[in-house]
Design a protein around this motif. Structure first.
Motif, PDB file in Angstrom:
ATOM      1  N   ASN A 162      41.216  39.817  31.317  1.00 25.92           N
ATOM      2  CA  ASN A 162      42.559  39.281  31.599  1.00 25.92           C
ATOM      3  C   ASN A 162      42.681  38.717  33.012  1.00 25.92           C
ATOM      4  O   ASN A 162      43.746  38.237  33.406  1.00 25.92           O
ATOM      5  N   GLY A 163      41.589  38.786  33.798  1.00 25.05           N
ATOM      6  CA  GLY A 163      41.592  38.224  35.144  1.00 25.05           C
ATOM      7  C   GLY A 163      41.777  39.222  36.263  1.00 25.05           C
ATOM      8  O   GLY A 163      41.721  38.845  37.443  1.00 25.05           O
ATOM      9  N   ASP A 164      41.986  40.496  35.951  1.00 21.84           N
ATOM     10  CA  ASP A 164      42.104  41.498  37.012  1.00 21.84           C
ATOM     11  C   ASP A 164      40.782  41.598  37.776  1.00 21.84           C
ATOM     12  O   ASP A 164      39.703  41.641  37.170  1.00 21.84           O
ATOM     13  N   VAL A 165      40.874  41.645  39.100  1.00 23.05           N
ATOM     14  CA  VAL A 165      39.680  41.823  39.935  1.00 23.05           C
ATOM     15  C   VAL A 165      39.328  43.312  39.963  1.00 23.05           C
ATOM     16  O   VAL A 165      40.171  44.152  40.264  1.00 23.05           O
ATOM     17  N   LEU A 166      38.094  43.627  39.633  1.00 25.25           N
ATOM     18  CA  LEU A 166      37.613  45.004  39.628  1.00 25.25           C
ATOM     19  C   LEU A 166      36.760  45.226  40.863  1.00 25.25           C
ATOM     20  O   LEU A 166      35.870  44.427  41.166  1.00 25.25           O
ATOM     21  N   VAL A 167      37.020  46.293  41.575  1.00 27.20           N
ATOM     22  CA  VAL A 167      36.320  46.593  42.826  1.00 27.20           C
ATOM     23  C   VAL A 167      35.496  47.856  42.652  1.00 27.20           C
ATOM     24  O   VAL A 167      36.000  48.884  42.200  1.00 27.20           O
ATOM     25  N   SER A 168      34.218  47.789  43.020  1.00 24.52           N
ATOM     26  CA  SER A 168      33.340  48.950  42.909  1.00 24.52           C
ATOM     27  C   SER A 168      33.780  50.053  43.868  1.00 24.52           C
ATOM     28  O   SER A 168      34.134  49.777  45.018  1.00 24.52           O
ATOM     29  N   PRO A 169      33.726  51.312  43.424  1.00 27.59           N
ATOM     30  CA  PRO A 169      34.105  52.416  44.320  1.00 27.59           C
ATOM     31  C   PRO A 169      33.129  52.604  45.476  1.00 27.59           C
ATOM     32  O   PRO A 169      33.466  53.267  46.455  1.00 27.59           O
ATOM     33  N   VAL A 170      31.916  52.025  45.394  1.00 29.08           N
ATOM     34  CA  VAL A 170      30.964  52.193  46.500  1.00 29.08           C
ATOM     35  C   VAL A 170      31.065  51.069  47.523  1.00 29.08           C
ATOM     36  O   VAL A 170      30.435  51.131  48.576  1.00 29.08           O
ATOM     37  N   ALA A 171      31.849  50.043  47.237  1.00 24.82           N
ATOM     38  CA  ALA A 171      31.955  48.899  48.147  1.00 24.82           C
ATOM     39  C   ALA A 171      32.766  49.258  49.387  1.00 24.82           C
ATOM     40  O   ALA A 171      33.755  49.991  49.309  1.00 24.82           O
TER      41      ALA A 171
END
Length: 321
Positions: A271-280
């Motif tokens: 749906n276009g949501d940006v997903l951010v890694s928890p290790v970033a």
């Protein structure tokens, strides 16, 4: 900093000397395995305690985030050819630590699930590869090791991030081998082979096909073509020849965003949501153009793009499944 326990068994001979951890991505039956998924959450500066033959016999400090990598020589061919790899700087301990001798202290700190040791006997669990240790247990084991004359120095991920891991070198070797295989496909016309090779660098026909679908970087909004990289969603090294040229398998991204997407620090929901890694690193993400303070949506992707994004989320994105 997190603490990890790795049961290496026969693989310690390769991993300790080679400076890495490697695991398949799935069990032999195709099912996910939490101990393999943990590879995706290891981060620079984490401490790894290496166990084989009944004792902790080495320790290491993680030098890189997880990256996908072919199965090393000497590993069982029963495992898939592509797995997860993490670079680790190991040191063999002059005085190994046998957990069985300290179970009265260790037992109360063992996790309820995904424990690396049998609670009663103190024996290692053969089904475990990489297990996260509760902070208190990690600190206890390090204290016991230090009491035996080992000095495991405290470290930080920020310091280690200055060390360039061999991620790009390993990937370059892998892709060069795949490129040679493409060039050797004599049944393909020369023009097609050249297009496939150029697609590896985001050039030629692949870039033209992506530009018919994507007009700007989804995150930064940059639309000047000379400032954008044509990036594969399902990486070139994993794709079939058709997928390597498919415009739906690509995004036009600003260079900094391409780097984050390629290494799995960010991904996208359909749906276009940006997903951010928890290790970033949150600070680094902000500096590179990713707004981590709010939930960011870049617009829905097509069904065709969604199939490739599903692969990226499952195999590349640095988050345990």
């Amino acid at each position: 900093m997190r603490y990890w326990w790795v049961n290496q068994k026969q693989t310690h001979q390769h991993e300790i000397a080679g400076g890495y951890l490697w695991s398949p991505k799935r069990n032999t039956n195709g099912a996910r395995n939490q101990f393999y998924e943990n590879m995706r959450e290891a981060a620079p500066g984490d401490v790894v305690l290496s166990y084989w033959e009944g004792a902790i016999r080495a320790y290491g400090v993680v030098q890189s985030y997880c990256y996908d990598c072919p199965r090393p020589d000497g590993f069982s061919k029963a495992w898939d050819a592509i797995g997860y790899r993490v670079s680790v700087n190991f040191e063999v301990l002059p005085r190994p630590l046998a957990p069985k001798a300290h179970m009265e202290e260790i037992r109360p700190l063992l996790p309820g699930i995904y424990s690396p040791l049998q609670r009663e006997s103190g024996n290692g669990l053969q089904s475990v590869y990489l297990a996260e240790l509760p902070l208190a247990l990690g600190q206890l084991l390090v204290a016991l090791l230090n009491a035996k004359g080992t000095q495991i120095a405290a470290t930080s991920d920020e310091a280690l991030l200055e060390v360039v891991p061999p991620v790009e070198h390993a990937r370059e070797q892998w892709e060069e081998h795949a490129e040679e295989a493409v060039r050797a496909q004599s049944e393909l016309p020369t023009t097609v082979r050249e297009a496939l090779v150029k697609a590896r660098r985001g050039q030629g026909l692949f870039r033209e096909n992506v530009a018919k679908i994507e007009k700007a970087c989804r995150i930064t909004g940059v639309s000047m073509p000379s400032f954008l990289v044509a990036s594969h969603i399902k990486p070139w090294r994993h794709s079939s020849n058709r997928e390597r040229l498919d415009g739906n398998n690509g995004l036009l991204l600003s260079p900094s965003i391409d780097c984050l997407f390629d290494r799995g620090f960010i991904s996208f929901a359909d749906n276009g949501d940006v997903l951010v890694s928890p290790v970033a690193s949150q600070d680094s993400l902000r500096r590179m153009g990713v707004d981590v303070a709010t939930q960011h949506n870049v617009g829905r992707f097509s069904r065709e793009q969604g199939r490739y994004l599903d692969f990226h989320r499952r195999e590349i994105f640095l988050k345990s499944g």
